[in-house]
Design an enzyme around this catalytic site. Structure first.
Site, PDB file in Angstrom:
ATOM      1  N   GLU A   1       0.694  -1.098  -0.218  1.00  0.00           N
ATOM      2  CA  GLU A   1      -0.117   0.016   0.088  1.00  0.00           C
ATOM      3  C   GLU A   1       0.935   1.259   0.047  1.00  0.00           C
ATOM      4  O   GLU A   1       1.065   1.993   1.101  1.00  0.00           O
ATOM      5  CB  GLU A   1      -1.087   0.028   1.113  1.00  0.00           C
ATOM      6  CG  GLU A   1      -1.978  -0.966   1.279  1.00  0.00           C
ATOM      7  CD  GLU A   1      -3.114  -1.108   2.227  1.00  0.00           C
ATOM      8  OE1 GLU A   1      -2.832   0.103   2.789  1.00  0.00           O
ATOM      9  OE2 GLU A   1      -4.059  -1.816   2.378  1.00  0.00           O
TER      10      GLU A   1
ATOM     11  N   GLU B   1      -5.511  -8.460   1.058  1.00  0.00           N
ATOM     12  CA  GLU B   1      -6.221  -8.239   2.141  1.00  0.00           C
ATOM     13  C   GLU B   1      -7.875  -7.890   1.927  1.00  0.00           C
ATOM     14  O   GLU B   1      -8.165  -7.166   0.798  1.00  0.00           O
ATOM     15  CB  GLU B   1      -5.566  -6.795   2.798  1.00  0.00           C
ATOM     16  CG  GLU B   1      -4.155  -7.068   3.279  1.00  0.00           C
ATOM     17  CD  GLU B   1      -3.551  -5.646   4.185  1.00  0.00           C
ATOM     18  OE1 GLU B   1      -4.313  -4.888   4.520  1.00  0.00           O
ATOM     19  OE2 GLU B   1      -2.380  -5.734   3.845  1.00  0.00           O
TER      20      GLU B   1
HETATM   21  C1  BG6 Z   1      -4.279  -1.826   5.408  1.00  0.00           C
HETATM   22  C2  BG6 Z   1      -2.801  -2.268   5.828  1.00  0.00           C
HETATM   23  O1  BG6 Z   1      -4.298  -0.671   5.079  1.00  0.00           O
HETATM   24  O2  BG6 Z   1      -5.638  -2.099   6.172  1.00  0.00           O
HETATM   25  C3  BG6 Z   1      -2.912  -3.333   7.343  1.00  0.00           C
HETATM   26  O3  BG6 Z   1      -2.560  -3.041   4.877  1.00  0.00           O
HETATM   27  C4  BG6 Z   1      -3.983  -2.469   8.193  1.00  0.00           C
HETATM   28  O4  BG6 Z   1      -1.787  -3.376   7.836  1.00  0.00           O
HETATM   29  C5  BG6 Z   1      -5.441  -2.624   7.442  1.00  0.00           C
HETATM   30  O5  BG6 Z   1      -3.998  -3.284   9.376  1.00  0.00           O
HETATM   31  C6  BG6 Z   1      -6.486  -2.049   8.376  1.00  0.00           C
HETATM   32  O6  BG6 Z   1      -6.655  -0.670   8.333  1.00  0.00           O
HETATM   33  P1  BG6 Z   1      -6.319   0.529   9.427  1.00  0.00           P
HETATM   34  O7  BG6 Z   1      -6.629   1.672   8.712  1.00  0.00           O
HETATM   35  O8  BG6 Z   1      -7.007   0.314  10.438  1.00  0.00           O
HETATM   36  O9  BG6 Z   1      -4.865   0.316   9.674  1.00  0.00           O
END
Ligand code: BG6
Length: 502
Positions: free
Chosen positions: A212, A408
């Site tokens: 990301e 993800e």
């Molecule tokens: C993604 C990431 O952006 O979203 C993860 O790759 C992260 O590492 C997941 O845990 C959940 O989002 P946030 O914004 O709560 O970190």
């Protein structure tokens, strides 16, 4: 309890596109043909309800979020250690010092994956664990940890998918030249990729260079205010932001080349990106065209995934950026566009676009106040995004045959344990079921979708939210480190067993 910028009104994803509900109803899971599923056929698109036999079911995590052991066996600080230890940056002052102690408990976690039934595991390497100062000699003890993890996975027949960079930049490189802001990061990342390829390349079939870019760049750095992810830097203007993003996409391309030169010939190498998908407000030709244009001109897509997949910047976007877009030579564009073998799509939410009688030809529809959301403010429930995100790689980026895995997809839950200690996270099940239904649609229509890795295996350190938000299919008691599968774990187990949305 301190209220951090991330926990406050500033939404974690406010940079991302706004979205709105196209219709009131969520898509239903495909129909069930009786209690015992019919034998599933092989091959994408061969059947209306089942996923192909070779579809990759996986689990996903990242180093800083789970490992802990922050100062053990020669690991040095990353920018996330520094950021989290700075008062007021992370909810409740939480840090990843211990996290879920995966460094010491990885065997238990691998066993949980084996019981879940996944045959794939996406994890990341902590750069400051294996090369503590970001460049120079390998830290053998750090590398050994990942070798032990690979051994444990192999014992359970689980294939690794390794991310090189999931945001834990060695602090030394931040101190020395401000990390991603400086061109020197490209060479240091490439050398790191080469070192990992040499150390582990004979055992790892799948690699993702970066996780990301849009998040670590657009949220780690703010334009005119400090970013609320590490390194928490304030940049003067968007041109500075796009220079940093340019360094990241160039580092990705050169990293692909370095891995290609050092890993097994058949290794699949790519990037995991949360590019922004846009669903047409209604599925008609004109709104689909509008969604595709919204995708192509989205600032994150146009600066990251599009140059990576096409080897060029869209001139229309460059013009729109009014001098803030990066300058690249032909040779740099060629490196950025180094062919990849697999694309990781991190999909949480997306936008809705509508054809419009304006210069752009589309409108991104704003999110109505009462739009369905999960237990984290930025996470609107937009399951169509996962289908359109897969399709836009084919239709807009012109890569219909590039294997995509959902690297993800997930949400924070708000579920309580029942008297037997089972966390009945039907909110997560609802969310995952909707999205998986749309992945199934992409399979059915013959798009190049090869796997699905929910985020995350277990509750963990949720960046600026600290331990307050739980994204896991396994509940973790952060005091005792006890792991307990949630109801969603059992749901996903059954999805894998039946190879369909259950
Ligand atoms: C993604 C990431 O952006 O979203 C993860 O790759 C992260 O590492 C997941 O845990 C959940 O989002 P946030 O914004 O709560 O970190």
């Amino acid at each position: 309890m301190s209220q951090t910028p991330a926990a406050a009104a500033l939404s974690r994803r406010r940079f991302l596109q706004s979205s709105a509900l196209a219709t009131g109803a969520l898509v239903a899971a495909p129909a069930v043909h009786g209690a015992t599923p019919a034998p599933a056929p092989t091959g994408a698109g061969a059947d209306c309800t089942h996923f192909p036999a070779n579809f990759m079911w996986g689990a996903a995590t990242s180093s800083y979020q789970i490992e802990g052991a922050a100062e053990i066996d020669g690991r040095k600080p990353s920018i996330w250690d520094t950021f989290a230890r700075t008062p007021g940056k992370v909810h409740n002052g939480d840090t990843g010092d211990v996290a879920i102690d995966h460094y010491h408990r990885f065997r238990e976690d691998v066993k949980l994956m084996a019981d879940l039934g996944v045959k794939h595991y996406r994890f990341s390497i902590a750069w400051p664990r294996v090369i503590p100062d970001g460049r120079g000699a390998l830290n053998a003890k750090g590398v050994d940890f990942y070798k032990r993890l690979l051994d444990a996975l192999q014992e359970h027949g689980i294939e690794p998918a390794v991310t090189l960079y999931h945001w834990d930049l060695p602090q030394t490189l931040q101190d020395e030249y401000r990390g991603w802001e400086d061109r020197r990061i490209v060479d240091d990342f490439t050398a790191y990729a080469e070192a990992m390829g040499k150390a582990l390349g004979d055992r790892v079939p799948r690699w993702f260079t970066l996780n990301e870019v849009s998040t670590f760049a657009m949220i780690g750095y703010g334009v005119g205010y400090p970013g609320h992810h590490a390194p928490g830097v304030e940049l003067p203007d968007r041109a500075a932001l796009h220079r940093g993003i340019f360094h990241a996409v160039l580092a990705h391309g050169r990293g692909v080349q370095a891995l290609r030169a050092t890993c097994k010939a058949d290794a699949q190498i790519g990037i995991a990106e949360n590019y922004h998908a846009y669903a047409p407000i209604i599925e008609t030709e004109e709104h689909i065209a509008a969604a595709h244009r919204a995708f192509a001109l989205d600032e994150a897509n146009a600066s990251i995934i599009m140059p990576i997949l096409t080897g060029r910047y869209n001139p229309e976007w460059v013009e729109k950026m009014n001098g803030a877009a990066p300058q690249a030579t032909d040779a740099e564009l060629k490196d950025i566009g180094t062919p990849i073998d697999i694309l990781g799509f991190n999909c949480y939410h997306g936008g809705y676009a509508q054809a419009a009688d304006n210069a752009a030809g589309f409108d991104v529809v704003p999110t109505p106040r009462a739009f369905p959301r999960m237990n984290i403010s930025w996470l609107t429930v937009t399951p169509e995004a996962i289908y359109w995100g897969i399709r836009q790689i084919a239709d807009v980026a012109g890569q219909p045959d590039l294997p995509i895995v959902i690297s993800e997809n997930g949400c924070a839950d708000a579920a309580e344990a029942n008297s037997a200690g089972l966390v009945r996270d039907i909110d997560r099940i609802m969310y995952l079921r909707q999205y998986l239904g749309y992945v199934q649609r992409a399979v059915r229509e013959g798009y190049s979708i090869a796997g699905y890795f929910p985020w995350s295996l277990a509750d963990n350190f949720e960046w600026a939210e600290g331990y307050a938000k739980r994204f896991g299919m396994v509940h973790v008691d952060f005091e005792t480190q006890k792991r307990t599968p949630k109801l969603s774990y059992h749901w996903f187990q059954e999805v894998i067993r039946q190879r369909r949305v259950v």
